[in-house]
Scaffold this motif. Structure first.
Motif, short mmCIF file in Angstrom:
data_model
loop_
_atom_site.label_atom_id
_atom_site.label_comp_id
_atom_site.label_asym_id
_atom_site.label_seq_id
_atom_site.Cartn_x
_atom_site.Cartn_y
_atom_site.Cartn_z
N CYS A 142 -1.12 3.31 3.52
CA CYS A 142 -1.58 3.31 2.14
C CYS A 142 -0.39 3.31 1.20
O CYS A 142 0.75 3.29 1.64
CB CYS A 142 -2.47 4.52 1.90
SG CYS A 142 -1.62 6.05 2.30
N ALA A 143 -0.69 3.36 -0.07
CA ALA A 143 0.38 3.30 -1.07
C ALA A 143 1.26 4.55 -1.01
O ALA A 143 2.48 4.44 -0.90
CB ALA A 143 -0.20 3.12 -2.47
N LEU B 227 -5.47 -0.47 6.87
CA LEU B 227 -4.87 -0.45 5.54
C LEU B 227 -5.85 0.09 4.52
O LEU B 227 -7.03 -0.28 4.53
CB LEU B 227 -4.46 -1.87 5.13
CG LEU B 227 -3.50 -2.62 6.05
CD1 LEU B 227 -3.21 -4.01 5.48
CD2 LEU B 227 -2.22 -1.85 6.27
N GLY B 228 -5.35 0.92 3.63
CA GLY B 228 -6.16 1.36 2.51
C GLY B 228 -6.44 0.17 1.60
O GLY B 228 -5.63 -0.76 1.52
N PRO B 229 -7.57 0.17 0.91
CA PRO B 229 -7.92 -0.97 0.05
C PRO B 229 -6.86 -1.29 -1.00
O PRO B 229 -6.69 -2.44 -1.38
CB PRO B 229 -9.23 -0.53 -0.62
CG PRO B 229 -9.77 0.53 0.25
CD PRO B 229 -8.60 1.20 0.91
N GLN B 230 -6.12 -0.27 -1.43
CA GLN B 230 -5.11 -0.49 -2.46
C GLN B 230 -3.92 -1.32 -1.97
O GLN B 230 -3.15 -1.83 -2.77
CB GLN B 230 -4.65 0.85 -3.06
CG GLN B 230 -3.84 1.73 -2.13
CD GLN B 230 -4.65 2.63 -1.22
OE1 GLN B 230 -5.76 2.30 -0.82
NE2 GLN B 230 -4.11 3.79 -0.88
N VAL B 231 -3.77 -1.47 -0.66
CA VAL B 231 -2.68 -2.29 -0.10
C VAL B 231 -3.23 -3.45 0.74
O VAL B 231 -2.52 -4.01 1.56
CB VAL B 231 -1.68 -1.44 0.71
CG1 VAL B 231 -0.93 -0.47 -0.19
CG2 VAL B 231 -2.35 -0.72 1.87
N ARG B 232 -4.46 -3.84 0.49
CA ARG B 232 -5.07 -4.93 1.27
C ARG B 232 -4.30 -6.24 1.14
O ARG B 232 -4.35 -7.09 2.01
CB ARG B 232 -6.54 -5.11 0.90
CG ARG B 232 -6.78 -5.61 -0.50
CD ARG B 232 -8.28 -5.73 -0.79
NE ARG B 232 -8.51 -5.85 -2.21
CZ ARG B 232 -8.75 -4.84 -3.03
NH1 ARG B 232 -8.80 -3.62 -2.56
NH2 ARG B 232 -8.94 -5.03 -4.31
N PHE B 233 -3.57 -6.41 0.04
CA PHE B 233 -2.78 -7.62 -0.15
C PHE B 233 -1.68 -7.75 0.91
O PHE B 233 -1.10 -8.83 1.07
CB PHE B 233 -2.16 -7.65 -1.55
CG PHE B 233 -1.14 -6.57 -1.80
CD1 PHE B 233 0.21 -6.79 -1.57
CD2 PHE B 233 -1.54 -5.31 -2.25
CE1 PHE B 233 1.14 -5.79 -1.79
CE2 PHE B 233 -0.61 -4.31 -2.48
CZ PHE B 233 0.74 -4.55 -2.24
N ALA C 259 -6.60 -4.04 10.19
CA ALA C 259 -7.75 -4.35 9.34
C ALA C 259 -7.65 -3.53 8.05
O ALA C 259 -6.90 -2.56 7.98
CB ALA C 259 -9.06 -4.03 10.06
N VAL C 260 -8.43 -3.96 7.08
CA VAL C 260 -8.51 -3.23 5.81
C VAL C 260 -9.75 -2.35 5.85
O VAL C 260 -10.84 -2.79 6.24
CB VAL C 260 -8.59 -4.21 4.61
CG1 VAL C 260 -8.77 -3.45 3.31
CG2 VAL C 260 -7.34 -5.08 4.55
N ILE C 261 -9.60 -1.10 5.45
CA ILE C 261 -10.73 -0.19 5.35
C ILE C 261 -11.62 -0.67 4.20
O ILE C 261 -11.12 -0.89 3.09
CB ILE C 261 -10.26 1.25 5.07
CG1 ILE C 261 -9.36 1.74 6.20
CG2 ILE C 261 -11.46 2.19 4.87
CD1 ILE C 261 -8.60 3.02 5.87
N PRO C 262 -12.91 -0.87 4.45
CA PRO C 262 -13.79 -1.31 3.37
C PRO C 262 -13.74 -0.35 2.17
O PRO C 262 -13.72 0.88 2.35
CB PRO C 262 -15.18 -1.32 4.01
CG PRO C 262 -14.90 -1.51 5.48
CD PRO C 262 -13.61 -0.77 5.72
N MET C 263 -13.73 -0.91 0.99
CA MET C 263 -13.61 -0.14 -0.24
C MET C 263 -14.68 0.96 -0.33
O MET C 263 -14.37 2.09 -0.70
CB MET C 263 -13.72 -1.07 -1.45
CG MET C 263 -13.61 -0.36 -2.78
SD MET C 263 -11.94 0.15 -3.18
CE MET C 263 -11.30 -1.39 -3.79
N THR C 264 -15.90 0.63 0.02
CA THR C 264 -16.99 1.62 -0.06
C THR C 264 -16.74 2.80 0.87
O THR C 264 -16.89 3.96 0.46
CB THR C 264 -18.34 0.97 0.29
OG1 THR C 264 -18.53 -0.18 -0.55
CG2 THR C 264 -19.49 1.93 0.08
#
Length: 105
Positions: free
Chosen positions: A10-11, A58-64, A81-86
């Motif tokens: 994450c960030a 990855l946390g959604p804030q670093v999905r890029f 994988a990216v953790i879904p935002m919800t």
């Protein structure tokens, strides 16, 4: 399943460490032998060099950064994988553990 390591990137690691606690609780309920930790993206490389990692979420804030991490861990067959935002926003440890389990099979 023998002990597996789930790394959350994450960030900064603050809110993600709350999710780690929820995931640990969900893993215990399921009887999973997993080590779950949160690290800032700036520390992923150094941690992964010295410790076994079986999945990176990855946390959604670093999905890029998904493509970058997929390329980095591809040769070691470590899924990313990216953790879904919800699920992240609701701190749904059960759903995120399910995601990690699915990736580690």
């Amino acid at each position: 399943m023998s002990q597996k390591t789930i790394m959350l990137a994450c960030a900064a690691g603050m809110s993600t460490s709350l999710l780690v606690t929820k995931m640990q609780q969900a893993a215990e309920k399921k009887g999973l032998d997993v080590d779950i930790l949160a690290v800032p993206v700036s520390e992923v490389d150094s941690y992964a060099k010295d410790h076994p990692v079986h999945v990176v979420l990855l946390g959604p804030q670093v999905r890029f950064m998904l493509k970058q991490f997929e390329e980095q861990f591809h040769s070691e067959n470590i899924p990313v994988a990216v953790i879904p935002m919800t699920d992240y926003g609701m701190m749904n440890g059960e759903k995120v553990i399910e995601l990690a389990e699915g990736l580690m099979k």
